[in-house]
Design a protein around this motif. Structure first.
Motif, PDB file in Angstrom:
ATOM      1  N   THR A   8       0.876  -1.175  -0.061  1.00 29.44           N
ATOM      2  CA  THR A   8      -0.138  -0.055   0.054  1.00 29.44           C
ATOM      3  C   THR A   8       0.834   1.254  -0.123  1.00 29.44           C
ATOM      4  O   THR A   8       0.206   2.361  -0.083  1.00 29.44           O
ATOM      5  CB  THR A   8      -0.998   0.068   1.198  1.00 29.44           C
ATOM      6  OG1 THR A   8      -0.294  -0.128   2.262  1.00 29.44           O
ATOM      7  CG2 THR A   8      -2.055  -1.181   1.335  1.00 29.44           C
ATOM      8  N   GLY A   9       2.050   1.018   0.063  1.00 31.16           N
ATOM      9  CA  GLY A   9       3.056   2.297  -0.005  1.00 31.16           C
ATOM     10  C   GLY A   9       4.244   1.789  -0.209  1.00 31.16           C
ATOM     11  O   GLY A   9       4.773   0.932  -0.042  1.00 31.16           O
ATOM     12  N   SER A  88       1.683   5.602   1.854  1.00 26.95           N
ATOM     13  CA  SER A  88       0.545   4.718   2.189  1.00 26.95           C
ATOM     14  C   SER A  88      -0.624   5.441   2.714  1.00 26.95           C
ATOM     15  O   SER A  88      -1.805   4.928   2.794  1.00 26.95           O
ATOM     16  CB  SER A  88       0.852   3.555   2.929  1.00 26.95           C
ATOM     17  OG  SER A  88       1.030   4.113   4.279  1.00 26.95           O
ATOM     18  N   VAL A 245       5.192  -0.608   2.499  1.00 30.88           N
ATOM     19  CA  VAL A 245       4.075  -0.728   3.644  1.00 30.88           C
ATOM     20  C   VAL A 245       3.310  -1.967   3.061  1.00 30.88           C
ATOM     21  O   VAL A 245       2.756  -1.943   2.172  1.00 30.88           O
ATOM     22  CB  VAL A 245       3.252   0.340   3.940  1.00 30.88           C
ATOM     23  CG1 VAL A 245       2.222  -0.049   4.810  1.00 30.88           C
ATOM     24  CG2 VAL A 245       4.162   1.590   4.331  1.00 30.88           C
ATOM     25  N   GLU A 247       0.401  -4.662   4.140  1.00 33.41           N
ATOM     26  CA  GLU A 247      -0.847  -4.860   4.940  1.00 33.41           C
ATOM     27  C   GLU A 247      -1.496  -6.005   4.650  1.00 33.41           C
ATOM     28  O   GLU A 247      -1.564  -6.522   3.350  1.00 33.41           O
ATOM     29  CB  GLU A 247      -1.909  -3.582   4.869  1.00 33.41           C
ATOM     30  CG  GLU A 247      -0.891  -2.350   5.339  1.00 33.41           C
ATOM     31  CD  GLU A 247      -2.260  -1.155   5.277  1.00 33.41           C
ATOM     32  OE1 GLU A 247      -3.419  -1.294   5.872  1.00 33.41           O
ATOM     33  OE2 GLU A 247      -1.922  -0.284   4.498  1.00 33.41           O
ATOM     34  N   ALA A 252      -6.143  -3.215   4.845  1.00 37.11           N
ATOM     35  CA  ALA A 252      -5.942  -2.105   3.761  1.00 37.11           C
ATOM     36  C   ALA A 252      -7.490  -1.572   3.264  1.00 37.11           C
ATOM     37  O   ALA A 252      -7.543  -0.405   3.059  1.00 37.11           O
ATOM     38  CB  ALA A 252      -5.127  -2.526   2.722  1.00 37.11           C
ATOM     39  N   ALA A 257      -7.318   2.150   1.661  1.00 38.98           N
ATOM     40  CA  ALA A 257      -5.974   2.317   1.067  1.00 38.98           C
ATOM     41  C   ALA A 257      -5.744   2.218  -0.179  1.00 38.98           C
ATOM     42  O   ALA A 257      -6.804   1.273  -0.725  1.00 38.98           O
ATOM     43  CB  ALA A 257      -5.020   1.559   2.227  1.00 38.98           C
TER      44      ALA A 257
END
Length: 421
Positions: A8-9, A88, A245, A247, A252, A257
């Motif tokens: 997510t990031g 993220s 990142v 998750e 998420a 996200a």
């Protein structure tokens, strides 16, 4: 039910590109960031080119105390972590800190800091009995690679599992693979993971010179890295960091996200054959690829793009080509393959994570980055290696692979969110 893991990031510091946006721009344009070494006088060495980062730690938010405390590799990791967290949108302070973990990969740890300090305490090598009083107070942090993971953990406030993974040039893949498993098994909900290395130093150059692994091509530094080209003669040393990142997917989705991709398969094998040598048939890499595809539950025909290790050594590129043919079958001939090392060099333990970042961005943009400097294809490397120019290409599933000294072979499958599995 297996827990699904999402990226997510992301944060990237690579030669010629600080930040994920600049990194993707460099790859998309096929620009090379290799040059004659500027960090020190390279004239005594066989290989005199590298892919360096123009990195000012103060300009990128590190305090004087952090700069003094951290080796360059740790600095790169912390800055990449901050970018990944910001990208993220996650509020780490809202998490249960015991459910937040860290895995960071590195091949050579604090090489730069250790060499610099040895030169100081030995009076530039003139003293056989060194004088420790001249050493930086944080020399112990340089000695133990675990300090890299500690710095990232302190940056994020992580109190869950915190680990360094050091498996040579597959460290960046293996660190992320370990983080995925920690989320899948329920040990952590969020992981800060990736890899960093800053190995451009005289001792590293001398070591690779001794085994003739790096290229001696100094006349055109920007064209020195030539994966899969018939004229290739060694890799170009690089540096960098990439941090993600990760998750659990439901976590998420609950916070709305963005999801760059899911990590759906990962596997690692060892050839138990030779410290630096590779069997030409690529059997162990093929086995890792097959296991990663099995875990992802997709057939070879579903792979849209292969992000190769592509170091630019004679044996590696032949080895990979064989591995792709074995593991993907006829589909290998229909699948674009490329090496970003042609543009950003080989940053040892960090490169696996940098290549994951390239793979994730390829999924995001439906573009395959090129293999720069591929003007004269090697007849033994007869797949579609995307020479010179990026290619628009539907990219829902990417295979990223790595190969490391010691016989390590790793493979990871990344897929767009929601792809049928």
């Amino acid at each position: 039910m297996t827990r699904r893991v999402a990226i997510t990031g992301l944060g990237v510091l690579a030669p010629g590109a600080i930040g994920a946006k600049e990194f993707w721009s460099l790859l998309g344009e096929g620009r090379t960031a290799t040059r004659r070494i500027t960090f020190f006088d390279p004239s005594p060495f066989r290989s005199q080119v590298a892919a360096e980062i123009d990195f000012d730690p103060a300009l990128h938010g590190l305090s004087p105390q952090e700069i003094r405390r951290m080796d360059r590799g740790a600095q790169l990791a912390v800055v990449a972590t901050r970018e990944a967290v910001q990208d993220s949108g996650i509020e780490l302070g809202d998490l249960d800190p015991t459910r937040l973990g860290v895995t960071i990969g590195t091949a050579v740890g604090a090489t730069t800091g250790l060499e610099d300090e040895y030169r100081v305490v030995s009076d530039d090598g003139r003293l056989s009995l060194v004088d420790h009083r001249y050493a930086v107070p944080h020399l112990y942090n340089y000695l133990v690679p675990s300090s890299f993971a500690s710095e990232v953990a302190w940056t994020g406030g992580a109190e869950g599992p915190v680990t360094v993974v050091s498996t040579g040039c597959t460290s960046g893949l293996d660190a992320v693979g370990h983080a995925v498993e920690l989320i899948r098994e329920g040990t952590a909900e969020v992981m800060l993971t990736g890899a960093t290395d800053a190995p451009i130093s005289p001792i590293t150059l001398a070591c690779f010179d001794a085994i003739k692994a790096t290229t001696p091509r100094t006349d055109e530094p920007e064209r020195a890295s030539r994966p899969f080209d018939a004229t290739r003669n060694g890799f170009v040393l690089g540096e960098g960091a990439a941090v993600f990142v990760l998750e659990e997917l439901d976590h998420a989705r609950r916070r709305g996200a963005q999801v760059y991709a899911e990590v759906t398969g990962y596997a690692s094998r060892c050839n138990a054959f030779h410290m630096t040598g590779l069997r030409a048939d690529g059997a162990e890499m093929a086995a890792a690829i097959g296991a990663a595809l099995d875990e992802a539950r997709i057939p070879p025909e579903r792979i849209d793009y292969v992000n190769a290790h592509g170091s630019g050594t004679k044996q590696n590129d032949r080895h990979e080509t064989s591995a792709f043919k074995t593991s993907l079958g006829d589909h290998a001939y229909r699948t674009p393959v490329s090496s970003v090392k042609s543009m950003v060099g080989h940053s040892l333990g960090a490169i696996g994570s940098i290549e994951i970042a390239a793979s994730v961005l390829a999924i995001r943009h439906d573009v395959v980055p090129p293999t720069a400097n591929l003007h004269e294809p090697d007849p033994e490397c007869d797949l579609d290696y995307v020479p010179l120019t990026a290619r628009d290409w539907r990219t829902d599933a990417v295979l990223s692979v790595g190969s490391g000294f010691g016989g390590f072979q790793s493979a990871m499958v990344l897929q767009a969110e929601g792809t049928d599995r």
